[in-house]
Design an enzyme around this catalytic site. Structure first.
Site, PDB file in Angstrom:
ATOM      1  N   TRP A 102       0.838  -1.213   0.000  1.00  0.00           N
ATOM      2  CA  TRP A 102       0.000   0.000   0.000  1.00  0.00           C
ATOM      3  C   TRP A 102       0.867   1.254   0.000  1.00  0.00           C
ATOM      4  O   TRP A 102       0.574   2.217  -0.700  1.00  0.00           O
ATOM      5  CB  TRP A 102      -0.981   0.001   1.171  1.00  0.00           C
ATOM      6  CG  TRP A 102      -2.070  -1.012   0.985  1.00  0.00           C
ATOM      7  CD1 TRP A 102      -2.305  -2.116   1.750  1.00  0.00           C
ATOM      8  CD2 TRP A 102      -3.068  -1.039  -0.057  1.00  0.00           C
ATOM      9  NE1 TRP A 102      -3.371  -2.826   1.261  1.00  0.00           N
ATOM     10  CE2 TRP A 102      -3.860  -2.195   0.159  1.00  0.00           C
ATOM     11  CE3 TRP A 102      -3.363  -0.225  -1.145  1.00  0.00           C
ATOM     12  CZ2 TRP A 102      -4.940  -2.541  -0.677  1.00  0.00           C
ATOM     13  CZ3 TRP A 102      -4.433  -0.561  -1.976  1.00  0.00           C
ATOM     14  CH2 TRP A 102      -5.201  -1.695  -1.733  1.00  0.00           C
ATOM     15  N   ASP A 172      -1.511   6.343   6.747  1.00  0.00           N
ATOM     16  CA  ASP A 172      -2.604   5.531   6.208  1.00  0.00           C
ATOM     17  C   ASP A 172      -2.945   4.500   7.276  1.00  0.00           C
ATOM     18  O   ASP A 172      -2.218   3.545   7.491  1.00  0.00           O
ATOM     19  CB  ASP A 172      -2.146   4.864   4.910  1.00  0.00           C
ATOM     20  CG  ASP A 172      -3.208   3.930   4.320  1.00  0.00           C
ATOM     21  OD1 ASP A 172      -4.270   3.752   4.955  1.00  0.00           O
ATOM     22  OD2 ASP A 172      -2.969   3.384   3.222  1.00  0.00           O
ATOM     23  N   LYS A 196     -12.565  -1.593   6.655  1.00  0.00           N
ATOM     24  CA  LYS A 196     -11.807  -2.556   7.442  1.00  0.00           C
ATOM     25  C   LYS A 196     -12.206  -2.519   8.916  1.00  0.00           C
ATOM     26  O   LYS A 196     -12.631  -3.519   9.459  1.00  0.00           O
ATOM     27  CB  LYS A 196     -10.306  -2.314   7.296  1.00  0.00           C
ATOM     28  CG  LYS A 196      -9.712  -2.983   6.071  1.00  0.00           C
ATOM     29  CD  LYS A 196      -9.375  -2.073   4.977  1.00  0.00           C
ATOM     30  CE  LYS A 196      -8.926  -2.778   3.714  1.00  0.00           C
ATOM     31  NZ  LYS A 196      -8.058  -1.937   2.909  1.00  0.00           N
TER      32      LYS A 196
END
Ligand SMILES: *Cc1c(COP(=O)(O)O)cnc(C)c1O
Length: 360
Positions: A102, A172, A196
């Site tokens: 990511w 993040d 999530k």
């Protein structure tokens, strides 16, 4: 009705209490004679829900007053671009720490607009650890330093917050937000896709320090400018109302069970149980350095790869679903977010152990 233990990496499990509340509310929400999905985002009832969600999140994370909370769309992926466009002038230096896929994607997107300086990249050990901060190659002129708090695919999580030297830290937190207590004031900006650990997909949260808003170039699209959301209470256009409402219910639920210190204890216990089991096993192993192991996403590989399909099939039959690892890593991955209870982890370990005994 039978519910499974859902170890999906995202969208992922929601607390049963929240799902039941949604079910109860669905046809006649707050005596309105309609569902929340059918209500105006400017109506009184929704406005109340929106404000309560924000104040509950502020309470949970103890967010200081000089931080804005924004409710956006576009997922964490859109934040890869928005961060770069809002926090740095075009073609200036921005720092990125790469600890997995990511972070790599975030840096690649930022490189369209800025000069990306990679401060560290653990590709040489296949993203199974985080390089010691002392060895990072930070640029003191960088507009910000971007980190990925928890790499969802590799299962690598920070066990420290980098020192900032006045460079704002952008994190993040898509797969770790609300899993433990954090000190928001250590960060300039935090973002997270909801699907999530917050609620249904469609919502993205941004927590941003007020001095970092309003510096974007004039020519960027309005909906990519944080200021648009700050000025309109995230309602410059129609927000993702249902996801916002559901996220609010998750916040209420977390407050009811004792807040982040309570859920952190449970998450610690859950991950310790699973890692301890994996580490003593003769069949399974986790490749991540112990200091940097994620509490949320636990990949495990089988020493005998040829029985992976069998593992997936039989675990599925046992009501333990979505254990397949990310295609880039292979093997298995158990995502044990807040809504995955300790009972699910114990059932998983029991299954894994039986499987090991039968197949070793
Ligand atoms: C899932 C994930 C993303 C991408 O999220 P989208 O909402 O699908 O854009 C980015 N970063 C991390 C850490 C993630 O876990």
């Amino acid at each position: 009705m039978s519910r499974v233990h859902n170890f999906s990496a995202g969208p992922s499990a929601l607390p049963l209490e929240v799902l039941i509340k949604i079910q109860n509310d669905l046809l006649d929400w707050e005596d309105s004679g309609m569902s929340v999905m059918e209500a105006s985002h400017r109506g009184k009832s929704f406005t109340h829900i929106a404000e309560k969600a924000e104040s509950d999140l502020r309470l949970l994370l103890d967010i200081p007053d000089n931080y804005h909370v924004l409710f956006l769309q576009g997922g964490a992926t859109l934040q890869f671009s928005m961060v770069a466009l809002n926090l740095a002038q075009r073609n200036t230096i921005v720092d990125y720490a790469i600890t997995g896929s990511w972070g790599k994607k975030a840096a690649k997107e930022a490189s369209k607009f800025n000069q990306v300086n990679i401060v560290c990249d653990s590709k040489d050990d296949n993203y199974s650890s985080i390089i010691d901060e002392k060895e990072w190659n930070k640029d003191s002129a960088a507009a910000y330093l971007h980190i990925t708090e928890n790499e969802t695919i590799g299962g690598v999580e920070y066990n420290f917050t980098p020192k900032s030297n006045n460079v704002p830290i952008v994190s993040d937190m898509s797969s770790s937000i609300l899993s433990r207590e954090i000190n928001v004031s250590e960060y300039g900006l935090i973002y997270a896709g909801a699907q999530k650990n917050i609620g249904p997909a469609g919502l993205t949260l941004v927590i941003v320090r007020d001095d970092l808003v309003g510096q974007a170039a004039e020519d960027i699209p309005n909906l990519m400018n944080y200021k648009t959301y700050v000025d309109s209470g995230s309602m410059s256009n129609t927000p993702p109302t249902f996801s916002w409402y559901a996220a609010g219910l998750v916040f209420e639920y977390l407050i009811d069970i004792g807040g982040l210190s309570a859920i952190e204890k449970i998450n610690k216990k859950k991950s310790e149980l699973l890692y301890q089991y994996i580490d003593q096993s003769r069949l399974y192993f986790n490749p991540v350095n112990e200091d940097h192991r994620s509490r949320m996403n636990i990949p495990f590989l089988l020493k005998n790869k040829s029985i992976e399909e069998k593992f997936l099939l039989e675990s599925n039959q046992a009501g333990l679903v979505n254990l397949k690892g990310h295609r880039s890593v292979g093997g298995m991955r158990a995502s044990i977010y807040n809504a995955v209870g300790i009972d699910a982890v114990i059932d998983l370990i029991t299954f894994m152990d039986k499987f090991e005994v039968k197949n070793i």
